[in-house]
Motif scaffolding. Structure first.
Motif, PDB file in Angstrom:
ATOM      1  N   ASN A   1       0.840  -1.193   0.000  1.00 44.85           N
ATOM      2  CA  ASN A   1       0.000   0.000   0.000  1.00 44.85           C
ATOM      3  C   ASN A   1       0.878   1.248   0.000  1.00 44.85           C
ATOM      4  O   ASN A   1       1.748   1.406   0.866  1.00 44.85           O
ATOM      5  CB  ASN A   1      -0.924   0.003   1.215  1.00 44.85           C
TER       6      ASN A   1
ATOM      7  N   TYR B   1       0.329   3.658   3.118  1.00 48.26           N
ATOM      8  CA  TYR B   1       0.866   3.041   4.331  1.00 48.26           C
ATOM      9  C   TYR B   1       2.392   3.111   4.347  1.00 48.26           C
ATOM     10  O   TYR B   1       3.006   3.382   5.390  1.00 48.26           O
ATOM     11  CB  TYR B   1       0.393   1.594   4.409  1.00 48.26           C
TER      12      TYR B   1
ATOM     13  N   LYS C   1       3.454   6.588   5.213  1.00 47.50           N
ATOM     14  CA  LYS C   1       3.158   6.850   6.621  1.00 47.50           C
ATOM     15  C   LYS C   1       4.228   6.242   7.515  1.00 47.50           C
ATOM     16  O   LYS C   1       4.698   6.884   8.477  1.00 47.50           O
ATOM     17  CB  LYS C   1       1.785   6.275   6.971  1.00 47.50           C
TER      18      LYS C   1
END
Length: 538
Positions: free
Chosen positions: A296, A299, A302
């Motif tokens: 992802n 993700y 992050k």
């Protein structure tokens, strides 16, 4: 942490670079796989490399190390290294009696490999590392390598009674019984405990009844001896974990392919109507299929604290040795090569992206807080009390919160007050939680009677009381207790300590005579503040 010794020239040739024994430059390259040079010997032309990452067995050979680094040292060699494999006629038949002993096996044929002394040493080194780590000391899986030209397929993987078979183990010149091998041969002494308690032992035979090995102990000296003249090899892995057996075979076979060998599959025939469950009754090994894993994009950014585009992530993944199946606005479908047995979650891919990006290129982002960190007010009070006691000449004692009723009540003549007991204590000295500090300090003194006087000790810590109104049914309080002992110790001395301690907190106090079974009558007082509030005993 695992270490390997590799031929320096071999590594240069595999990487297609010249470092001229520049260990700092080699260290910079090895950092991409979390490794470093621990030592080198120019006379032997070897380098000792230590790996910080213990879950990447694909690195534990010169071939695997070069494969992992190729994308970092040469942008033209990014992505997965593809391995091809052809089909052979070699078959292996597995006995149903092996299921409760050592049930799984995987094999491969390697032809036209040109072995040198350095390559054989590297192969044996990799075999030993895999046996000890992934194979859990050969209990979970172990590797055997044989001269295929001496073997007549098909191969039978079966069981025998220990006293019925004899063969010459590798490195010996005379036939020995299986029990003698376990008692006398160095490998039998080291690994014999894995099978010695079974009524039957696993064995590998060829079609003419000649013995390949007694797995996981030792190969036969006839068929299991590999030299520089050996050009065609049989590699087998036996074990108790099907996945581990397949993974270890892939690691050895890909190493030999990197040395110019041509790989061929074998067909493993598991018994019908047996307990092997989901394992195919006819399994083709090895299997070099790539695995798929979704990454992802949001993700990943992050976790890393970056703002990488999908194209940039693709580039970094390819540098780290992965291929990309397809990308979308939200995800990247990554192809995982068969030799990357460590990849289990997208976090593993994110770590490789971070390494390829360069940790030093990630700028620290200090968290902005609305307040300045400091100790809580009650903790500041506790710290101040501790500093005062040390300044008054006392040594701090740290007892455990767990104690026993004998120490807590009986030995100190304290009345049995409410306390918390352990339902199933493991030892008789720890059966309840303390509700006072003084018994623990007295026990310390009783155990240190040989230490010279004066002894001045204190403890500051938690005591626990039952409290049915709280969520945990307990009440924790911070207490302090102090003791001084020497031939001239008296009430006035400890009273002076108490006065100095409370004065530093600007507390007005007084003593009222009291009676307590722990102490001699007439020598005990209650410590009173605010007129009638009792806070302790002296």
């Amino acid at each position: 942490m695992p270490t390997i010794d590799i031929e320096y020239k071999e590594l240069e040739q595999l990487l297609h670079i010249e470092l001229n024994w520049d260990m700092e430059k080699l260290d910079d390259i090895l950092a991409y796989v979390k490794a470093e040079v621990k030592g080198y010997n120019k006379q032997d032309e070897t380098v000792n490399i230590e790996f910080k990452d213990t879950n990447r067995p694909d690195l534990w050979s010169a071939e695997g190390l070069a494969r992992a680094l190729k994308g970092f040292v040469n942008s033209q060699q990014r992505g997965i290294k593809q391995y091809s494999i052809a089909k052979s006629e070699v078959e292996v038949f597995v006995s149903r009696d092996l299921y409760d002993i050592r049930p799984y096996i995987a094999c491969a044929v390697i032809k036209e490999v040109h072995l040198s002394d350095a390559i054989i040493r590297g192969l044996m080194h990799l075999q030993e590392k895999l046996d000890q780590t992934c194979g859990r000391g050969r209990r979970k899986a172990s590797i055997g390598v044989y001269n295929l030209d001496l073997i007549k397929p098909p191969i039978e993987y079966t069981v025998v009674k220990p006293h019925e078979v004899e063969f010459t183990p590798l490195g010996f010149t005379e036939d020995m019984t299986l029990n003698d091998i376990l008692e006398v041969h160095p490998k039998g002494c080291e690994y014999g405990h894995i099978i010695k308690y079974n009524a039957l032992y696993p064995m590998l035979f060829d079609s003419e009844g000649r013995i390949l090995s007694l797995p996981p102990i030792i190969n036969s000296n006839d068929l299991g001896k590999v030299t520089e003249k050996s050009q065609n090899l049989l590699v087998e892995v036996t074990g108790t974990s099907h996945k581990t057996v397949l993974n270890m075979l892939n690691l050895v076979v890909t190493m030999l392919i990197d040395r110019g060998g041509k790989a061929y599959t074998t067909t493993i025939h598991y018994p019908e109507d047996s307990n092997y469950g989901t394992v195919q009754k006819q399994e083709i090994t090895p299997n070099f299929d790539n695995q798929h894993l979704q990454l992802n994009i949001e993700y990943t950014n992050k976790i890393l604290g970056l703002e990488l585009t999908s194209n940039r992530m693709v580039e970094l993944l390819q540098t780290a040795g992965f291929n990309i199946e397809k990308t979308s606005i939200t995800d990247i479908e990554v192809l995982i090569p068969c030799y990357r047995t460590d990849i289990m979650h997208q976090v593993d891919l994110i770590e490789d992206i971070a390494i390829a990006y360069g940790y030093n290129n990630i700028k620290p982002n200090w968290q902005e807080l609305p307040t300045v960190g400091r100790a809580k007010q009650d903790q500041q009070l506790i710290n101040h009390a501790r500093d005062l006691m040390i300044g008054l000449g006392f040594q701090e004692i740290l007892n455990t919160t767990l104690t026993n009723k004998e120490t807590l009540f009986n030995k100190t003549n304290r009345p049995l007050t409410p306390h918390i007991e352990i339902r199933n204590p493991k030892v008789i000295t720890m059966t309840c939680l303390r509700n006072a500090l003084l018994p623990g300090l007295l026990e310390v003194l009783s155990n240190n009677q040989s230490v010279e006087f004066p002894q001045k000790i204190y403890e500051q810590g938690k005591v626990i009381h039952p409290d049915q109104t709280s969520e945990t049914k307990t009440l924790e309080e911070e207490h302090l207790a102090a003791i001084t002992t020497h031939p001239m110790a008296g009430f006035s001395e400890i009273k002076a300590v108490l006065d100095s301690f409370l004065s530093n907190f600007d507390v007005q106090w007084q003593i009222k005579q009291a009676s307590q079974p722990t102490f001699i009558e007439g020598r005990t007082g209650r410590i009173i503040i605010n007129g009638d509030q009792e806070i302790g005993v002296i």
